[in-house]
Design a protein around this motif. Structure first.
Motif, mmCIF file in Angstrom:
data_model
loop_
_atom_site.group_PDB
_atom_site.id
_atom_site.type_symbol
_atom_site.label_atom_id
_atom_site.label_comp_id
_atom_site.label_asym_id
_atom_site.label_seq_id
_atom_site.Cartn_x
_atom_site.Cartn_y
_atom_site.Cartn_z
ATOM 1 N N ILE A 27 -14.778 -3.410 0.480
ATOM 2 C CA ILE A 27 -15.147 -4.318 -0.613
ATOM 3 C C ILE A 27 -13.900 -4.883 -1.291
ATOM 4 N N ASN A 28 -12.870 -4.052 -1.439
ATOM 5 C CA ASN A 28 -11.694 -4.442 -2.205
ATOM 6 C C ASN A 28 -10.652 -5.209 -1.410
ATOM 7 N N ILE A 29 -10.881 -5.419 -0.118
ATOM 8 C CA ILE A 29 -9.885 -6.102 0.680
ATOM 9 C C ILE A 29 -9.669 -7.542 0.233
ATOM 10 N N GLU A 30 -10.658 -8.124 -0.374
ATOM 11 C CA GLU A 30 -10.544 -9.520 -0.781
ATOM 12 C C GLU A 30 -9.533 -9.700 -1.908
ATOM 13 N N THR A 31 -9.208 -8.643 -2.644
ATOM 14 C CA THR A 31 -8.334 -8.778 -3.814
ATOM 15 C C THR A 31 -7.080 -7.912 -3.673
ATOM 16 N N CYS A 32 -6.473 -7.882 -2.475
ATOM 17 C CA CYS A 32 -5.258 -7.101 -2.293
ATOM 18 C C CYS A 32 -4.088 -7.802 -2.978
ATOM 19 N N ASP A 33 -3.245 -7.043 -3.644
ATOM 20 C CA ASP A 33 -2.098 -7.589 -4.361
ATOM 21 C C ASP A 33 -0.868 -7.589 -3.462
ATOM 22 N N LEU A 34 0.009 -8.558 -3.670
ATOM 23 C CA LEU A 34 1.275 -8.613 -2.944
ATOM 24 C C LEU A 34 2.328 -7.803 -3.692
ATOM 25 N N ILE A 35 3.158 -7.124 -2.936
ATOM 26 C CA ILE A 35 4.175 -6.256 -3.526
ATOM 27 C C ILE A 35 5.539 -6.885 -3.326
ATOM 28 N N ARG A 36 6.289 -7.015 -4.417
ATOM 29 C CA ARG A 36 7.642 -7.550 -4.326
ATOM 30 C C ARG A 36 8.608 -6.462 -3.848
ATOM 31 N N THR A 37 9.563 -6.858 -2.983
ATOM 32 C CA THR A 37 10.547 -5.897 -2.467
ATOM 33 C C THR A 37 11.897 -6.152 -3.084
ATOM 34 N N ASP A 38 12.680 -5.099 -3.254
ATOM 35 C CA ASP A 38 14.030 -5.206 -3.806
ATOM 36 C C ASP A 38 15.025 -5.466 -2.685
ATOM 37 N N SER A 39 16.267 -5.334 -2.999
ATOM 38 C CA SER A 39 17.318 -5.569 -2.011
ATOM 39 C C SER A 39 17.188 -4.583 -0.858
ATOM 40 N N ILE A 40 17.258 -5.128 0.359
ATOM 41 C CA ILE A 40 17.106 -4.284 1.550
ATOM 42 C C ILE A 40 18.275 -3.321 1.689
ATOM 43 N N ARG A 41 19.488 -3.810 1.475
ATOM 44 C CA ARG A 41 20.681 -2.987 1.659
ATOM 45 C C ARG A 41 20.649 -1.732 0.806
ATOM 46 N N GLN A 42 20.081 -1.815 -0.402
ATOM 47 C CA GLN A 42 20.079 -0.679 -1.317
ATOM 48 C C GLN A 42 19.038 0.370 -0.956
ATOM 49 N N GLN A 43 18.080 0.012 -0.110
ATOM 50 C CA GLN A 43 16.986 0.933 0.151
ATOM 51 C C GLN A 43 16.975 1.508 1.567
ATOM 52 N N ILE A 44 17.906 1.054 2.410
ATOM 53 C CA ILE A 44 17.942 1.555 3.780
ATOM 54 C C ILE A 44 18.187 3.055 3.813
ATOM 55 N N ASN A 45 19.029 3.551 2.912
ATOM 56 C CA ASN A 45 19.385 4.979 2.929
ATOM 57 C C ASN A 45 18.225 5.892 2.554
ATOM 58 N N ASN A 46 17.095 5.333 2.110
ATOM 59 C CA ASN A 46 15.923 6.161 1.810
ATOM 60 C C ASN A 46 15.105 6.484 3.054
ATOM 61 N N ARG A 47 15.410 5.823 4.163
ATOM 62 C CA ARG A 47 14.631 6.063 5.387
ATOM 63 C C ARG A 47 14.953 7.435 5.961
ATOM 64 N N PRO A 48 13.984 8.100 6.562
ATOM 65 C CA PRO A 48 14.248 9.415 7.173
ATOM 66 C C PRO A 48 15.336 9.359 8.236
ATOM 67 N N GLU A 49 15.402 8.241 8.973
ATOM 68 C CA GLU A 49 16.428 8.131 10.009
ATOM 69 C C GLU A 49 17.822 8.184 9.413
ATOM 70 N N ALA A 50 18.027 7.478 8.277
ATOM 71 C CA ALA A 50 19.335 7.494 7.623
ATOM 72 C C ALA A 50 19.653 8.871 7.059
ATOM 73 N N LEU A 51 18.647 9.538 6.468
ATOM 74 C CA LEU A 51 18.869 10.885 5.933
ATOM 75 C C LEU A 51 19.222 11.869 7.045
ATOM 76 N N MET A 52 18.586 11.707 8.202
ATOM 77 C CA MET A 52 18.879 12.588 9.327
ATOM 78 C C MET A 52 20.304 12.364 9.843
ATOM 79 N N LEU A 53 20.752 11.118 9.839
ATOM 80 C CA LEU A 53 22.127 10.829 10.248
ATOM 81 C C LEU A 53 23.129 11.435 9.278
#
Length: 498
Positions: free
Chosen positions: A289-315
């Motif tokens: 029912i709620n699919i018709e009113t999905c909100d868009l999410i704004r993203t921040d700078s990509i470079r600042q958030q790459i290190n949050n990925r599990p792959e980066a943490l594992m490295l």
């Protein structure tokens, strides 16, 4: 009669309640939780994490002393004898220099040419000390110096405490902690992958459910059109060809509806399998029912958030492991110091003439081992560890570049999905208006049956594209969050076998 009618009504209401209750309502979060709890891959990664935690606890115990108890029994077929036969030891004196010697009172002598001189065993005078005949001897019987060693009992308890091992123990503990962190990251990454799989299956079911509803609506619209054209055919307004065209479209819509329902059923079975529930369970998805009113999410700078990925943490953990390996290589140049303490108990009693009784003693000591030279083997090992550390650092730099590129691609896909959603929405509005106009024109007799069905087909296509655009927008948003490390795994209470 009246009571029977009331009972029948109550029974019908009860049946309706049971039918409604039997249709389970699922949300996206509930599907995720069920999948994380029942999925075998998630359970395997969780067990790997528990094993890594136990390994880290085992590594910590190396800082503590180790205690050991030993016991042994030995049977000897023969006793131990100090002498091969009875012995007689000469008795002498202690000279002024403190050494053993013979005096004239200790040996056999005779008067020879007015002097008292020693004699040998033949009674001849001699001045050779090895030939002197002692007056007195000490008798040592063999049987008194034979010890009963046939049954030997030995027992002991001791400890070993590492004092300084060149940093090896601390380095091994750091390795175990890094391994635990890697296992935790791997388990989290596996959970994220399962959540992505659940989301894909979930939105696939939502999409097919919407398309089933659209197929039913289109089929109903064609039935209405068919009835209208049939009435017009009966009145002779339209030809049989027009009626057959509508009949073909109606048959195609019924076939499309059947395919959509079958696809929906299979998609629900797949979602059930991922969530770990019975494949024949039926349910209602809350977000249908709620699919018709999905909100868009704004993203921040990509470079600042790459290190949050599990792959980066594992490295990062791989770099930490490489640094610890370098510390271990350096520790091989340093001495090892340990402290030991023991209490040893034996029977025969070694401290009381091999008496047949138990007795023991304490021993405490410190041992030091210092490596000196091994033809440069430790130096080469140290250089290997330095190269491995550099490899780990370069690997992370390369991986971060690829992760950033992937995140940019996901962001572009998400931006394209936003535009596609906007265009699909505009197309949907135009198709609805076109269908409304065509329907009015057909009712007024100014538009042919073919034009009406063309407008209906365009409306169905536009609405189907709208559904696909909405689902694609949800998924591209999910993939972008995954590439930025924003997908968070909820806490799940699992049964742990300790």
């Amino acid at each position: 009669m009246k009571n029977n009618i009331i009972k029948l009504i109550l029974f019908s209401i009860l049946n309706c309640i049971v039918i409604v209750a039997s249709c389970q309502t699922l949300t996206l979060d509930s599907c995720r939780n069920m999948a994380l709890l029942h999925n075998k891959s998630a359970q395997i990664s969780h067990e790997s994490l528990l094993a890594a935690q136990e390994t880290r606890r085992a590594a910590f115990t190396q800082f503590l002393p180790s205690f050991n108890a030993t016991g042994a029994y030995l049977y000897n077929s023969k006793n131990i004898s100090v002498l091969n036969e009875d012995k007689m030891l000469p008795v002498g004196s202690i000279g002024q220099d403190g050494k053993f010697t013979y005096t004239l009172d200790d040996i056999v002598t005779i008067d020879y040419m007015g002097q008292t001189v020693p004699v040998n065993s033949q009674g001849q005078p001699t001045l050779n000390p090895t030939e002197f005949v002692p007056k007195h001897v000490a008798y040592l019987p063999k049987d008194q110096l034979t010890f009963d060693m046939q049954n030997i009992f030995v027992a002991g308890i001791g400890f070993t405490q590492p004092i300084f091992m060149g940093g090896k123990i601390l380095a091994m503990y750091k390795l175990a902690k890094s391994a635990e962190s890697i296992a935790s990251i791997a388990a989290n990454n596996k959970d994220i992958a399962i959540m992505i799989e659940v989301d894909e299956a979930y939105w696939r079911v939502v999409s097919l459910q919407k398309k089933v509803e659209l197929a039913k609506e289109y089929n109903k619209l064609l039935k209405t059109t068919y009835n209208n054209v049939k009435s017009m055919f009966d009145e002779g307004v339209v030809t049989n060809s027009d009626l057959l065209k509508v009949q073909v479209k109606l048959n195609e819509s019924e076939m499309s509806l059947t395919k959509a329902e079958n696809g929906l059923s299979l998609s629900k079975m797949l979602l059930n399998q991922i969530c770990g529930i019975q494949t024949n369970n039926d349910y209602v998805l809350e977000d249908e029912i709620n699919i018709e009113t999905c909100d868009l999410i704004r993203t921040d700078s990509i470079r600042q958030q790459i290190n949050n990925r599990p792959e980066a943490l594992m490295l990062d953990e791989n770099i930490s492991i490489a640094k610890t390996q370098l510390d271990i290589a350096r520790s091989r140049f340093l001495p090892n110091v340990v402290a030991t303490g023991n209490y040893v108990l034996s029977n025969p009693n070694l401290f009381n003439g091999f008496d047949k009784s138990f007795n023991g003693m304490f021993t405490i000591g410190i041992g030091v081992t210092m490596p000196i030279f091994h033809f440069g083997e430790r130096i080469h090992t140290l250089k290997v560890a330095k190269h491995q550390l550099r490899i780990a650092e370069l690997t992370k730099e390369e991986a971060i570049e690829k992760l950033e590129l992937q995140a940019n691609m996901k962001q572009n896909s998400r931006n394209e999905a936003v535009k596609q959603h906007s265009m699909a929405n505009n197309n949907m509005l135009h198709a609805e208006e076109n269908l409304r106009t065509a329907q009015l024109g057909f009712n007024e007799g100014v538009i042919s049956t073919s034009d009406l069905m063309q407008a209906q087909t365009a409306w169905v296509g536009a609405k189907s594209e709208m559904i696909d655009a909405k689902i694609n927008l949800m998924l591209t948003e999910l993939y972008l969050n995954q590439s930025l490390g924003k997908v968070k795994v909820p806490k799940i209470e699992r049964e742990e076998n300790r």
